[in-house]
Design an enzyme around this catalytic site. Structure first.
Site, short mmCIF file in Angstrom:
data_model
loop_
_atom_site.label_atom_id
_atom_site.label_comp_id
_atom_site.label_asym_id
_atom_site.label_seq_id
_atom_site.Cartn_x
_atom_site.Cartn_y
_atom_site.Cartn_z
N GLN A 154 -10.06 -3.83 -3.59
CA GLN A 154 -11.39 -3.36 -3.21
C GLN A 154 -12.38 -3.60 -4.35
O GLN A 154 -13.50 -4.08 -4.13
CB GLN A 154 -11.32 -1.86 -2.87
CG GLN A 154 -12.65 -1.28 -2.43
CD GLN A 154 -13.12 -1.84 -1.11
OE1 GLN A 154 -12.40 -1.82 -0.12
NE2 GLN A 154 -14.34 -2.36 -1.07
N ARG B 101 -13.72 -8.68 1.07
CA ARG B 101 -12.29 -8.41 0.86
C ARG B 101 -11.49 -9.69 1.08
O ARG B 101 -10.56 -10.00 0.36
CB ARG B 101 -11.80 -7.30 1.80
CG ARG B 101 -12.42 -5.93 1.58
CD ARG B 101 -12.00 -5.35 0.25
NE ARG B 101 -10.57 -5.32 0.08
CZ ARG B 101 -9.74 -4.38 0.59
NH1 ARG B 101 -10.27 -3.35 1.24
NH2 ARG B 101 -8.45 -4.44 0.40
N HIS C 270 -7.32 1.04 -6.30
CA HIS C 270 -7.56 0.13 -5.17
C HIS C 270 -8.22 -1.13 -5.74
O HIS C 270 -9.39 -1.40 -5.50
CB HIS C 270 -8.44 0.80 -4.14
CG HIS C 270 -8.41 0.16 -2.79
ND1 HIS C 270 -7.60 -0.92 -2.48
CD2 HIS C 270 -9.11 0.43 -1.65
CE1 HIS C 270 -7.78 -1.27 -1.22
NE2 HIS C 270 -8.69 -0.48 -0.69
N ARG D 208 0.89 -1.18 0.00
CA ARG D 208 0.00 0.00 0.00
C ARG D 208 0.91 1.21 0.00
O ARG D 208 1.69 1.39 0.94
CB ARG D 208 -0.91 -0.03 1.24
CG ARG D 208 -1.65 1.26 1.47
CD ARG D 208 -2.73 1.13 2.53
NE ARG D 208 -3.87 0.38 2.00
CZ ARG D 208 -5.09 0.39 2.55
NH1 ARG D 208 -5.34 1.10 3.64
NH2 ARG D 208 -6.07 -0.30 2.01
N ASP E 47 -17.33 7.02 -1.33
CA ASP E 47 -16.12 6.87 -0.52
C ASP E 47 -15.88 8.20 0.17
O ASP E 47 -16.54 9.22 -0.14
CB ASP E 47 -14.94 6.48 -1.44
CG ASP E 47 -13.64 6.22 -0.67
OD1 ASP E 47 -13.69 6.02 0.56
OD2 ASP E 47 -12.56 6.24 -1.31
N CYS F 26 -16.48 1.43 0.53
CA CYS F 26 -15.29 0.61 0.80
C CYS F 26 -14.93 0.60 2.27
O CYS F 26 -14.27 -0.32 2.73
CB CYS F 26 -14.12 1.12 -0.03
SG CYS F 26 -13.72 2.87 0.27
N1 CP Z 1 -11.34 -0.45 2.38
C1 CP Z 1 -10.07 -0.52 2.82
O1 CP Z 1 -9.11 -0.68 2.06
O2 CP Z 1 -9.96 -0.43 4.17
P1 CP Z 1 -8.58 -0.27 4.98
O3 CP Z 1 -8.00 1.06 4.59
O4 CP Z 1 -8.97 -0.33 6.43
O5 CP Z 1 -7.66 -1.38 4.60
N1 NVA Z 2 -9.98 6.67 -0.91
C1 NVA Z 2 -9.60 6.16 0.40
C2 NVA Z 2 -9.85 4.70 0.48
C3 NVA Z 2 -9.55 4.07 1.79
C4 NVA Z 2 -9.80 2.59 1.80
C5 NVA Z 2 -8.14 6.49 0.67
O1 NVA Z 2 -7.31 6.35 -0.25
O2 NVA Z 2 -7.82 6.89 1.79
#
Ligand code: CP
Ligand code: NVA
Length: 295
Positions: A127, A280, A124, A97, A212, A252
């Site tokens: 997701q 997930r 993502h 990430r 989101d 999400c």
């Molecule tokens: N939806 C999602 O990716 O959640 P987290 O940021 O908690 O991993």
């Molecule tokens: N758009 C959000 C998604 C978190 C799962 C972010 O990038 O923080």
């Protein structure tokens, strides 16, 4: 044989997405990762992704190792490409990430095992797989289903649009000026994507409404500007009333009640967000099975 990576959802073909979703539904957990390591690097916070990835690796017999971005120091302690070469010697696959999607691209260039995007500034895809799985479970099929995305044209939105187009869904996207997803306004085959500034127009008659957060991780300094820009983009009961009978609400998570969605919607009868969060786990287990060659 060429190594397959999963940096965004369109790294898979339509047929391959179907195979991953079918594998996600398996509950016999083939031991595809027995005795193998899987490193997961997190430059940003995570609850769902970290827990579901670790558990999915364990369910397949592997050994998950989560590491923080600072301790790994991608492009700080060593170049992304060197780290990827080393992790490839230890792991069956690895994920990250990252703040900068290009880091993942450079890791994938030198990795000799699959690299999975666990969220970047651009995408993502894990997701998006869980989102497709949820829609398929709720409606029995994906092709021809309609989905509205209301809010920020961010990483989640970008992967969701790609995923939906890939499987033959129709997407209706409502974003305020300055917050459009990539490809905004460009024609898409079969008119699969419709862009508007009007959330009410976007949700008209759709099977699913998705939103989101307005402020993604790393954008915290933009809170005031973004809250002003997204006024009128809250998914509320009035929006949900314009959707098709039997429609679902998707998010999400994490969610901010009172901002991008009201409590009445996310905690209401149309909400599928907990099933979506559970998915997930199943979707990523399916993905890793597929990357390991299961069919
Ligand atoms: N939806 C999602 O990716 O959640 P987290 O940021 O908690 O991993
Ligand atoms: N758009 C959000 C998604 C978190 C799962 C972010 O990038 O923080």
């Amino acid at each position: 044989m060429t190594v397959r990576h999963f940096l965004d959802v369109d790294d898979l073909s339509r047929q391959e997405v179907g195979e991953v979703l079918d594998l996600a539904e398996r509950r016999d957990f083939p031991p595809a990762l027995t005795g193998r390591g899987v490193v997961l690097v997190f430059e940003k916070p995570s609850a769902r992704t970290k827990v579901s990835m670790e558990l999915a690796v364990s369910q397949l017999g592997g050994h998950p190792m989560s590491m923080g971005g600072d301790e790994v120091g991608i492009d700080v302690r060593e170049p992304a490409g060197d780290l990827a070469r080393v992790l490839s010697r230890y792991c069956a696959l690895f994920g990250a990430r990252v703040f900068d999607h290009e880091r993942l691209v450079r890791m994938a260039e030198t990795a000799t095992v699959p690299v999975i995007n666990l969220l970047s500034d651009k995408a993502h895809p894990c997701q998006a797989l869980a989102d497709l799985l949820t829609v398929r479970q709720r409606f029995g099929s994906l092709e021809g289903r309609t989905l509205a995305y209301v809010g920020d044209g961010n990483n989640v939105c970008a992967s969701l649009i790609k995923a939906a187009v890939l499987v033959g869904m129709k997407v209706r996207v409502a974003t305020p000026p300055g917050y459009e997803p990539p490809g905004y306004g460009q024609p898409v085959a079969d008119d699969a994507v419709f862009f508007t500034r009007d959330p009410l127009e976007a949700v008209d008659g759709v099977d699913a409404v998705y939103t989101d957060v307005w402020v993604s991780m790393g954008q915290e300094r933009e809170v005031a500007t973004r809250q002003a820009a997204f006024a009128g983009f809250t998914v509320d009961d009035a929006l949900m009333e314009r959707t098709a009978p039997g429609s679902v609400f998707l998010h999400c998570l994490p969610a901010h009640r009172g901002e991008e969605v009201t409590a009445s919607v996310i905690d209401g009868t149309r909400s599928a967000v907990w099933q979506q969060a559970e998915n997930r786990l199943h979707a990523q287990r399916g993905l890793m099975l597929w990357l390991m060659g299961a069919s």
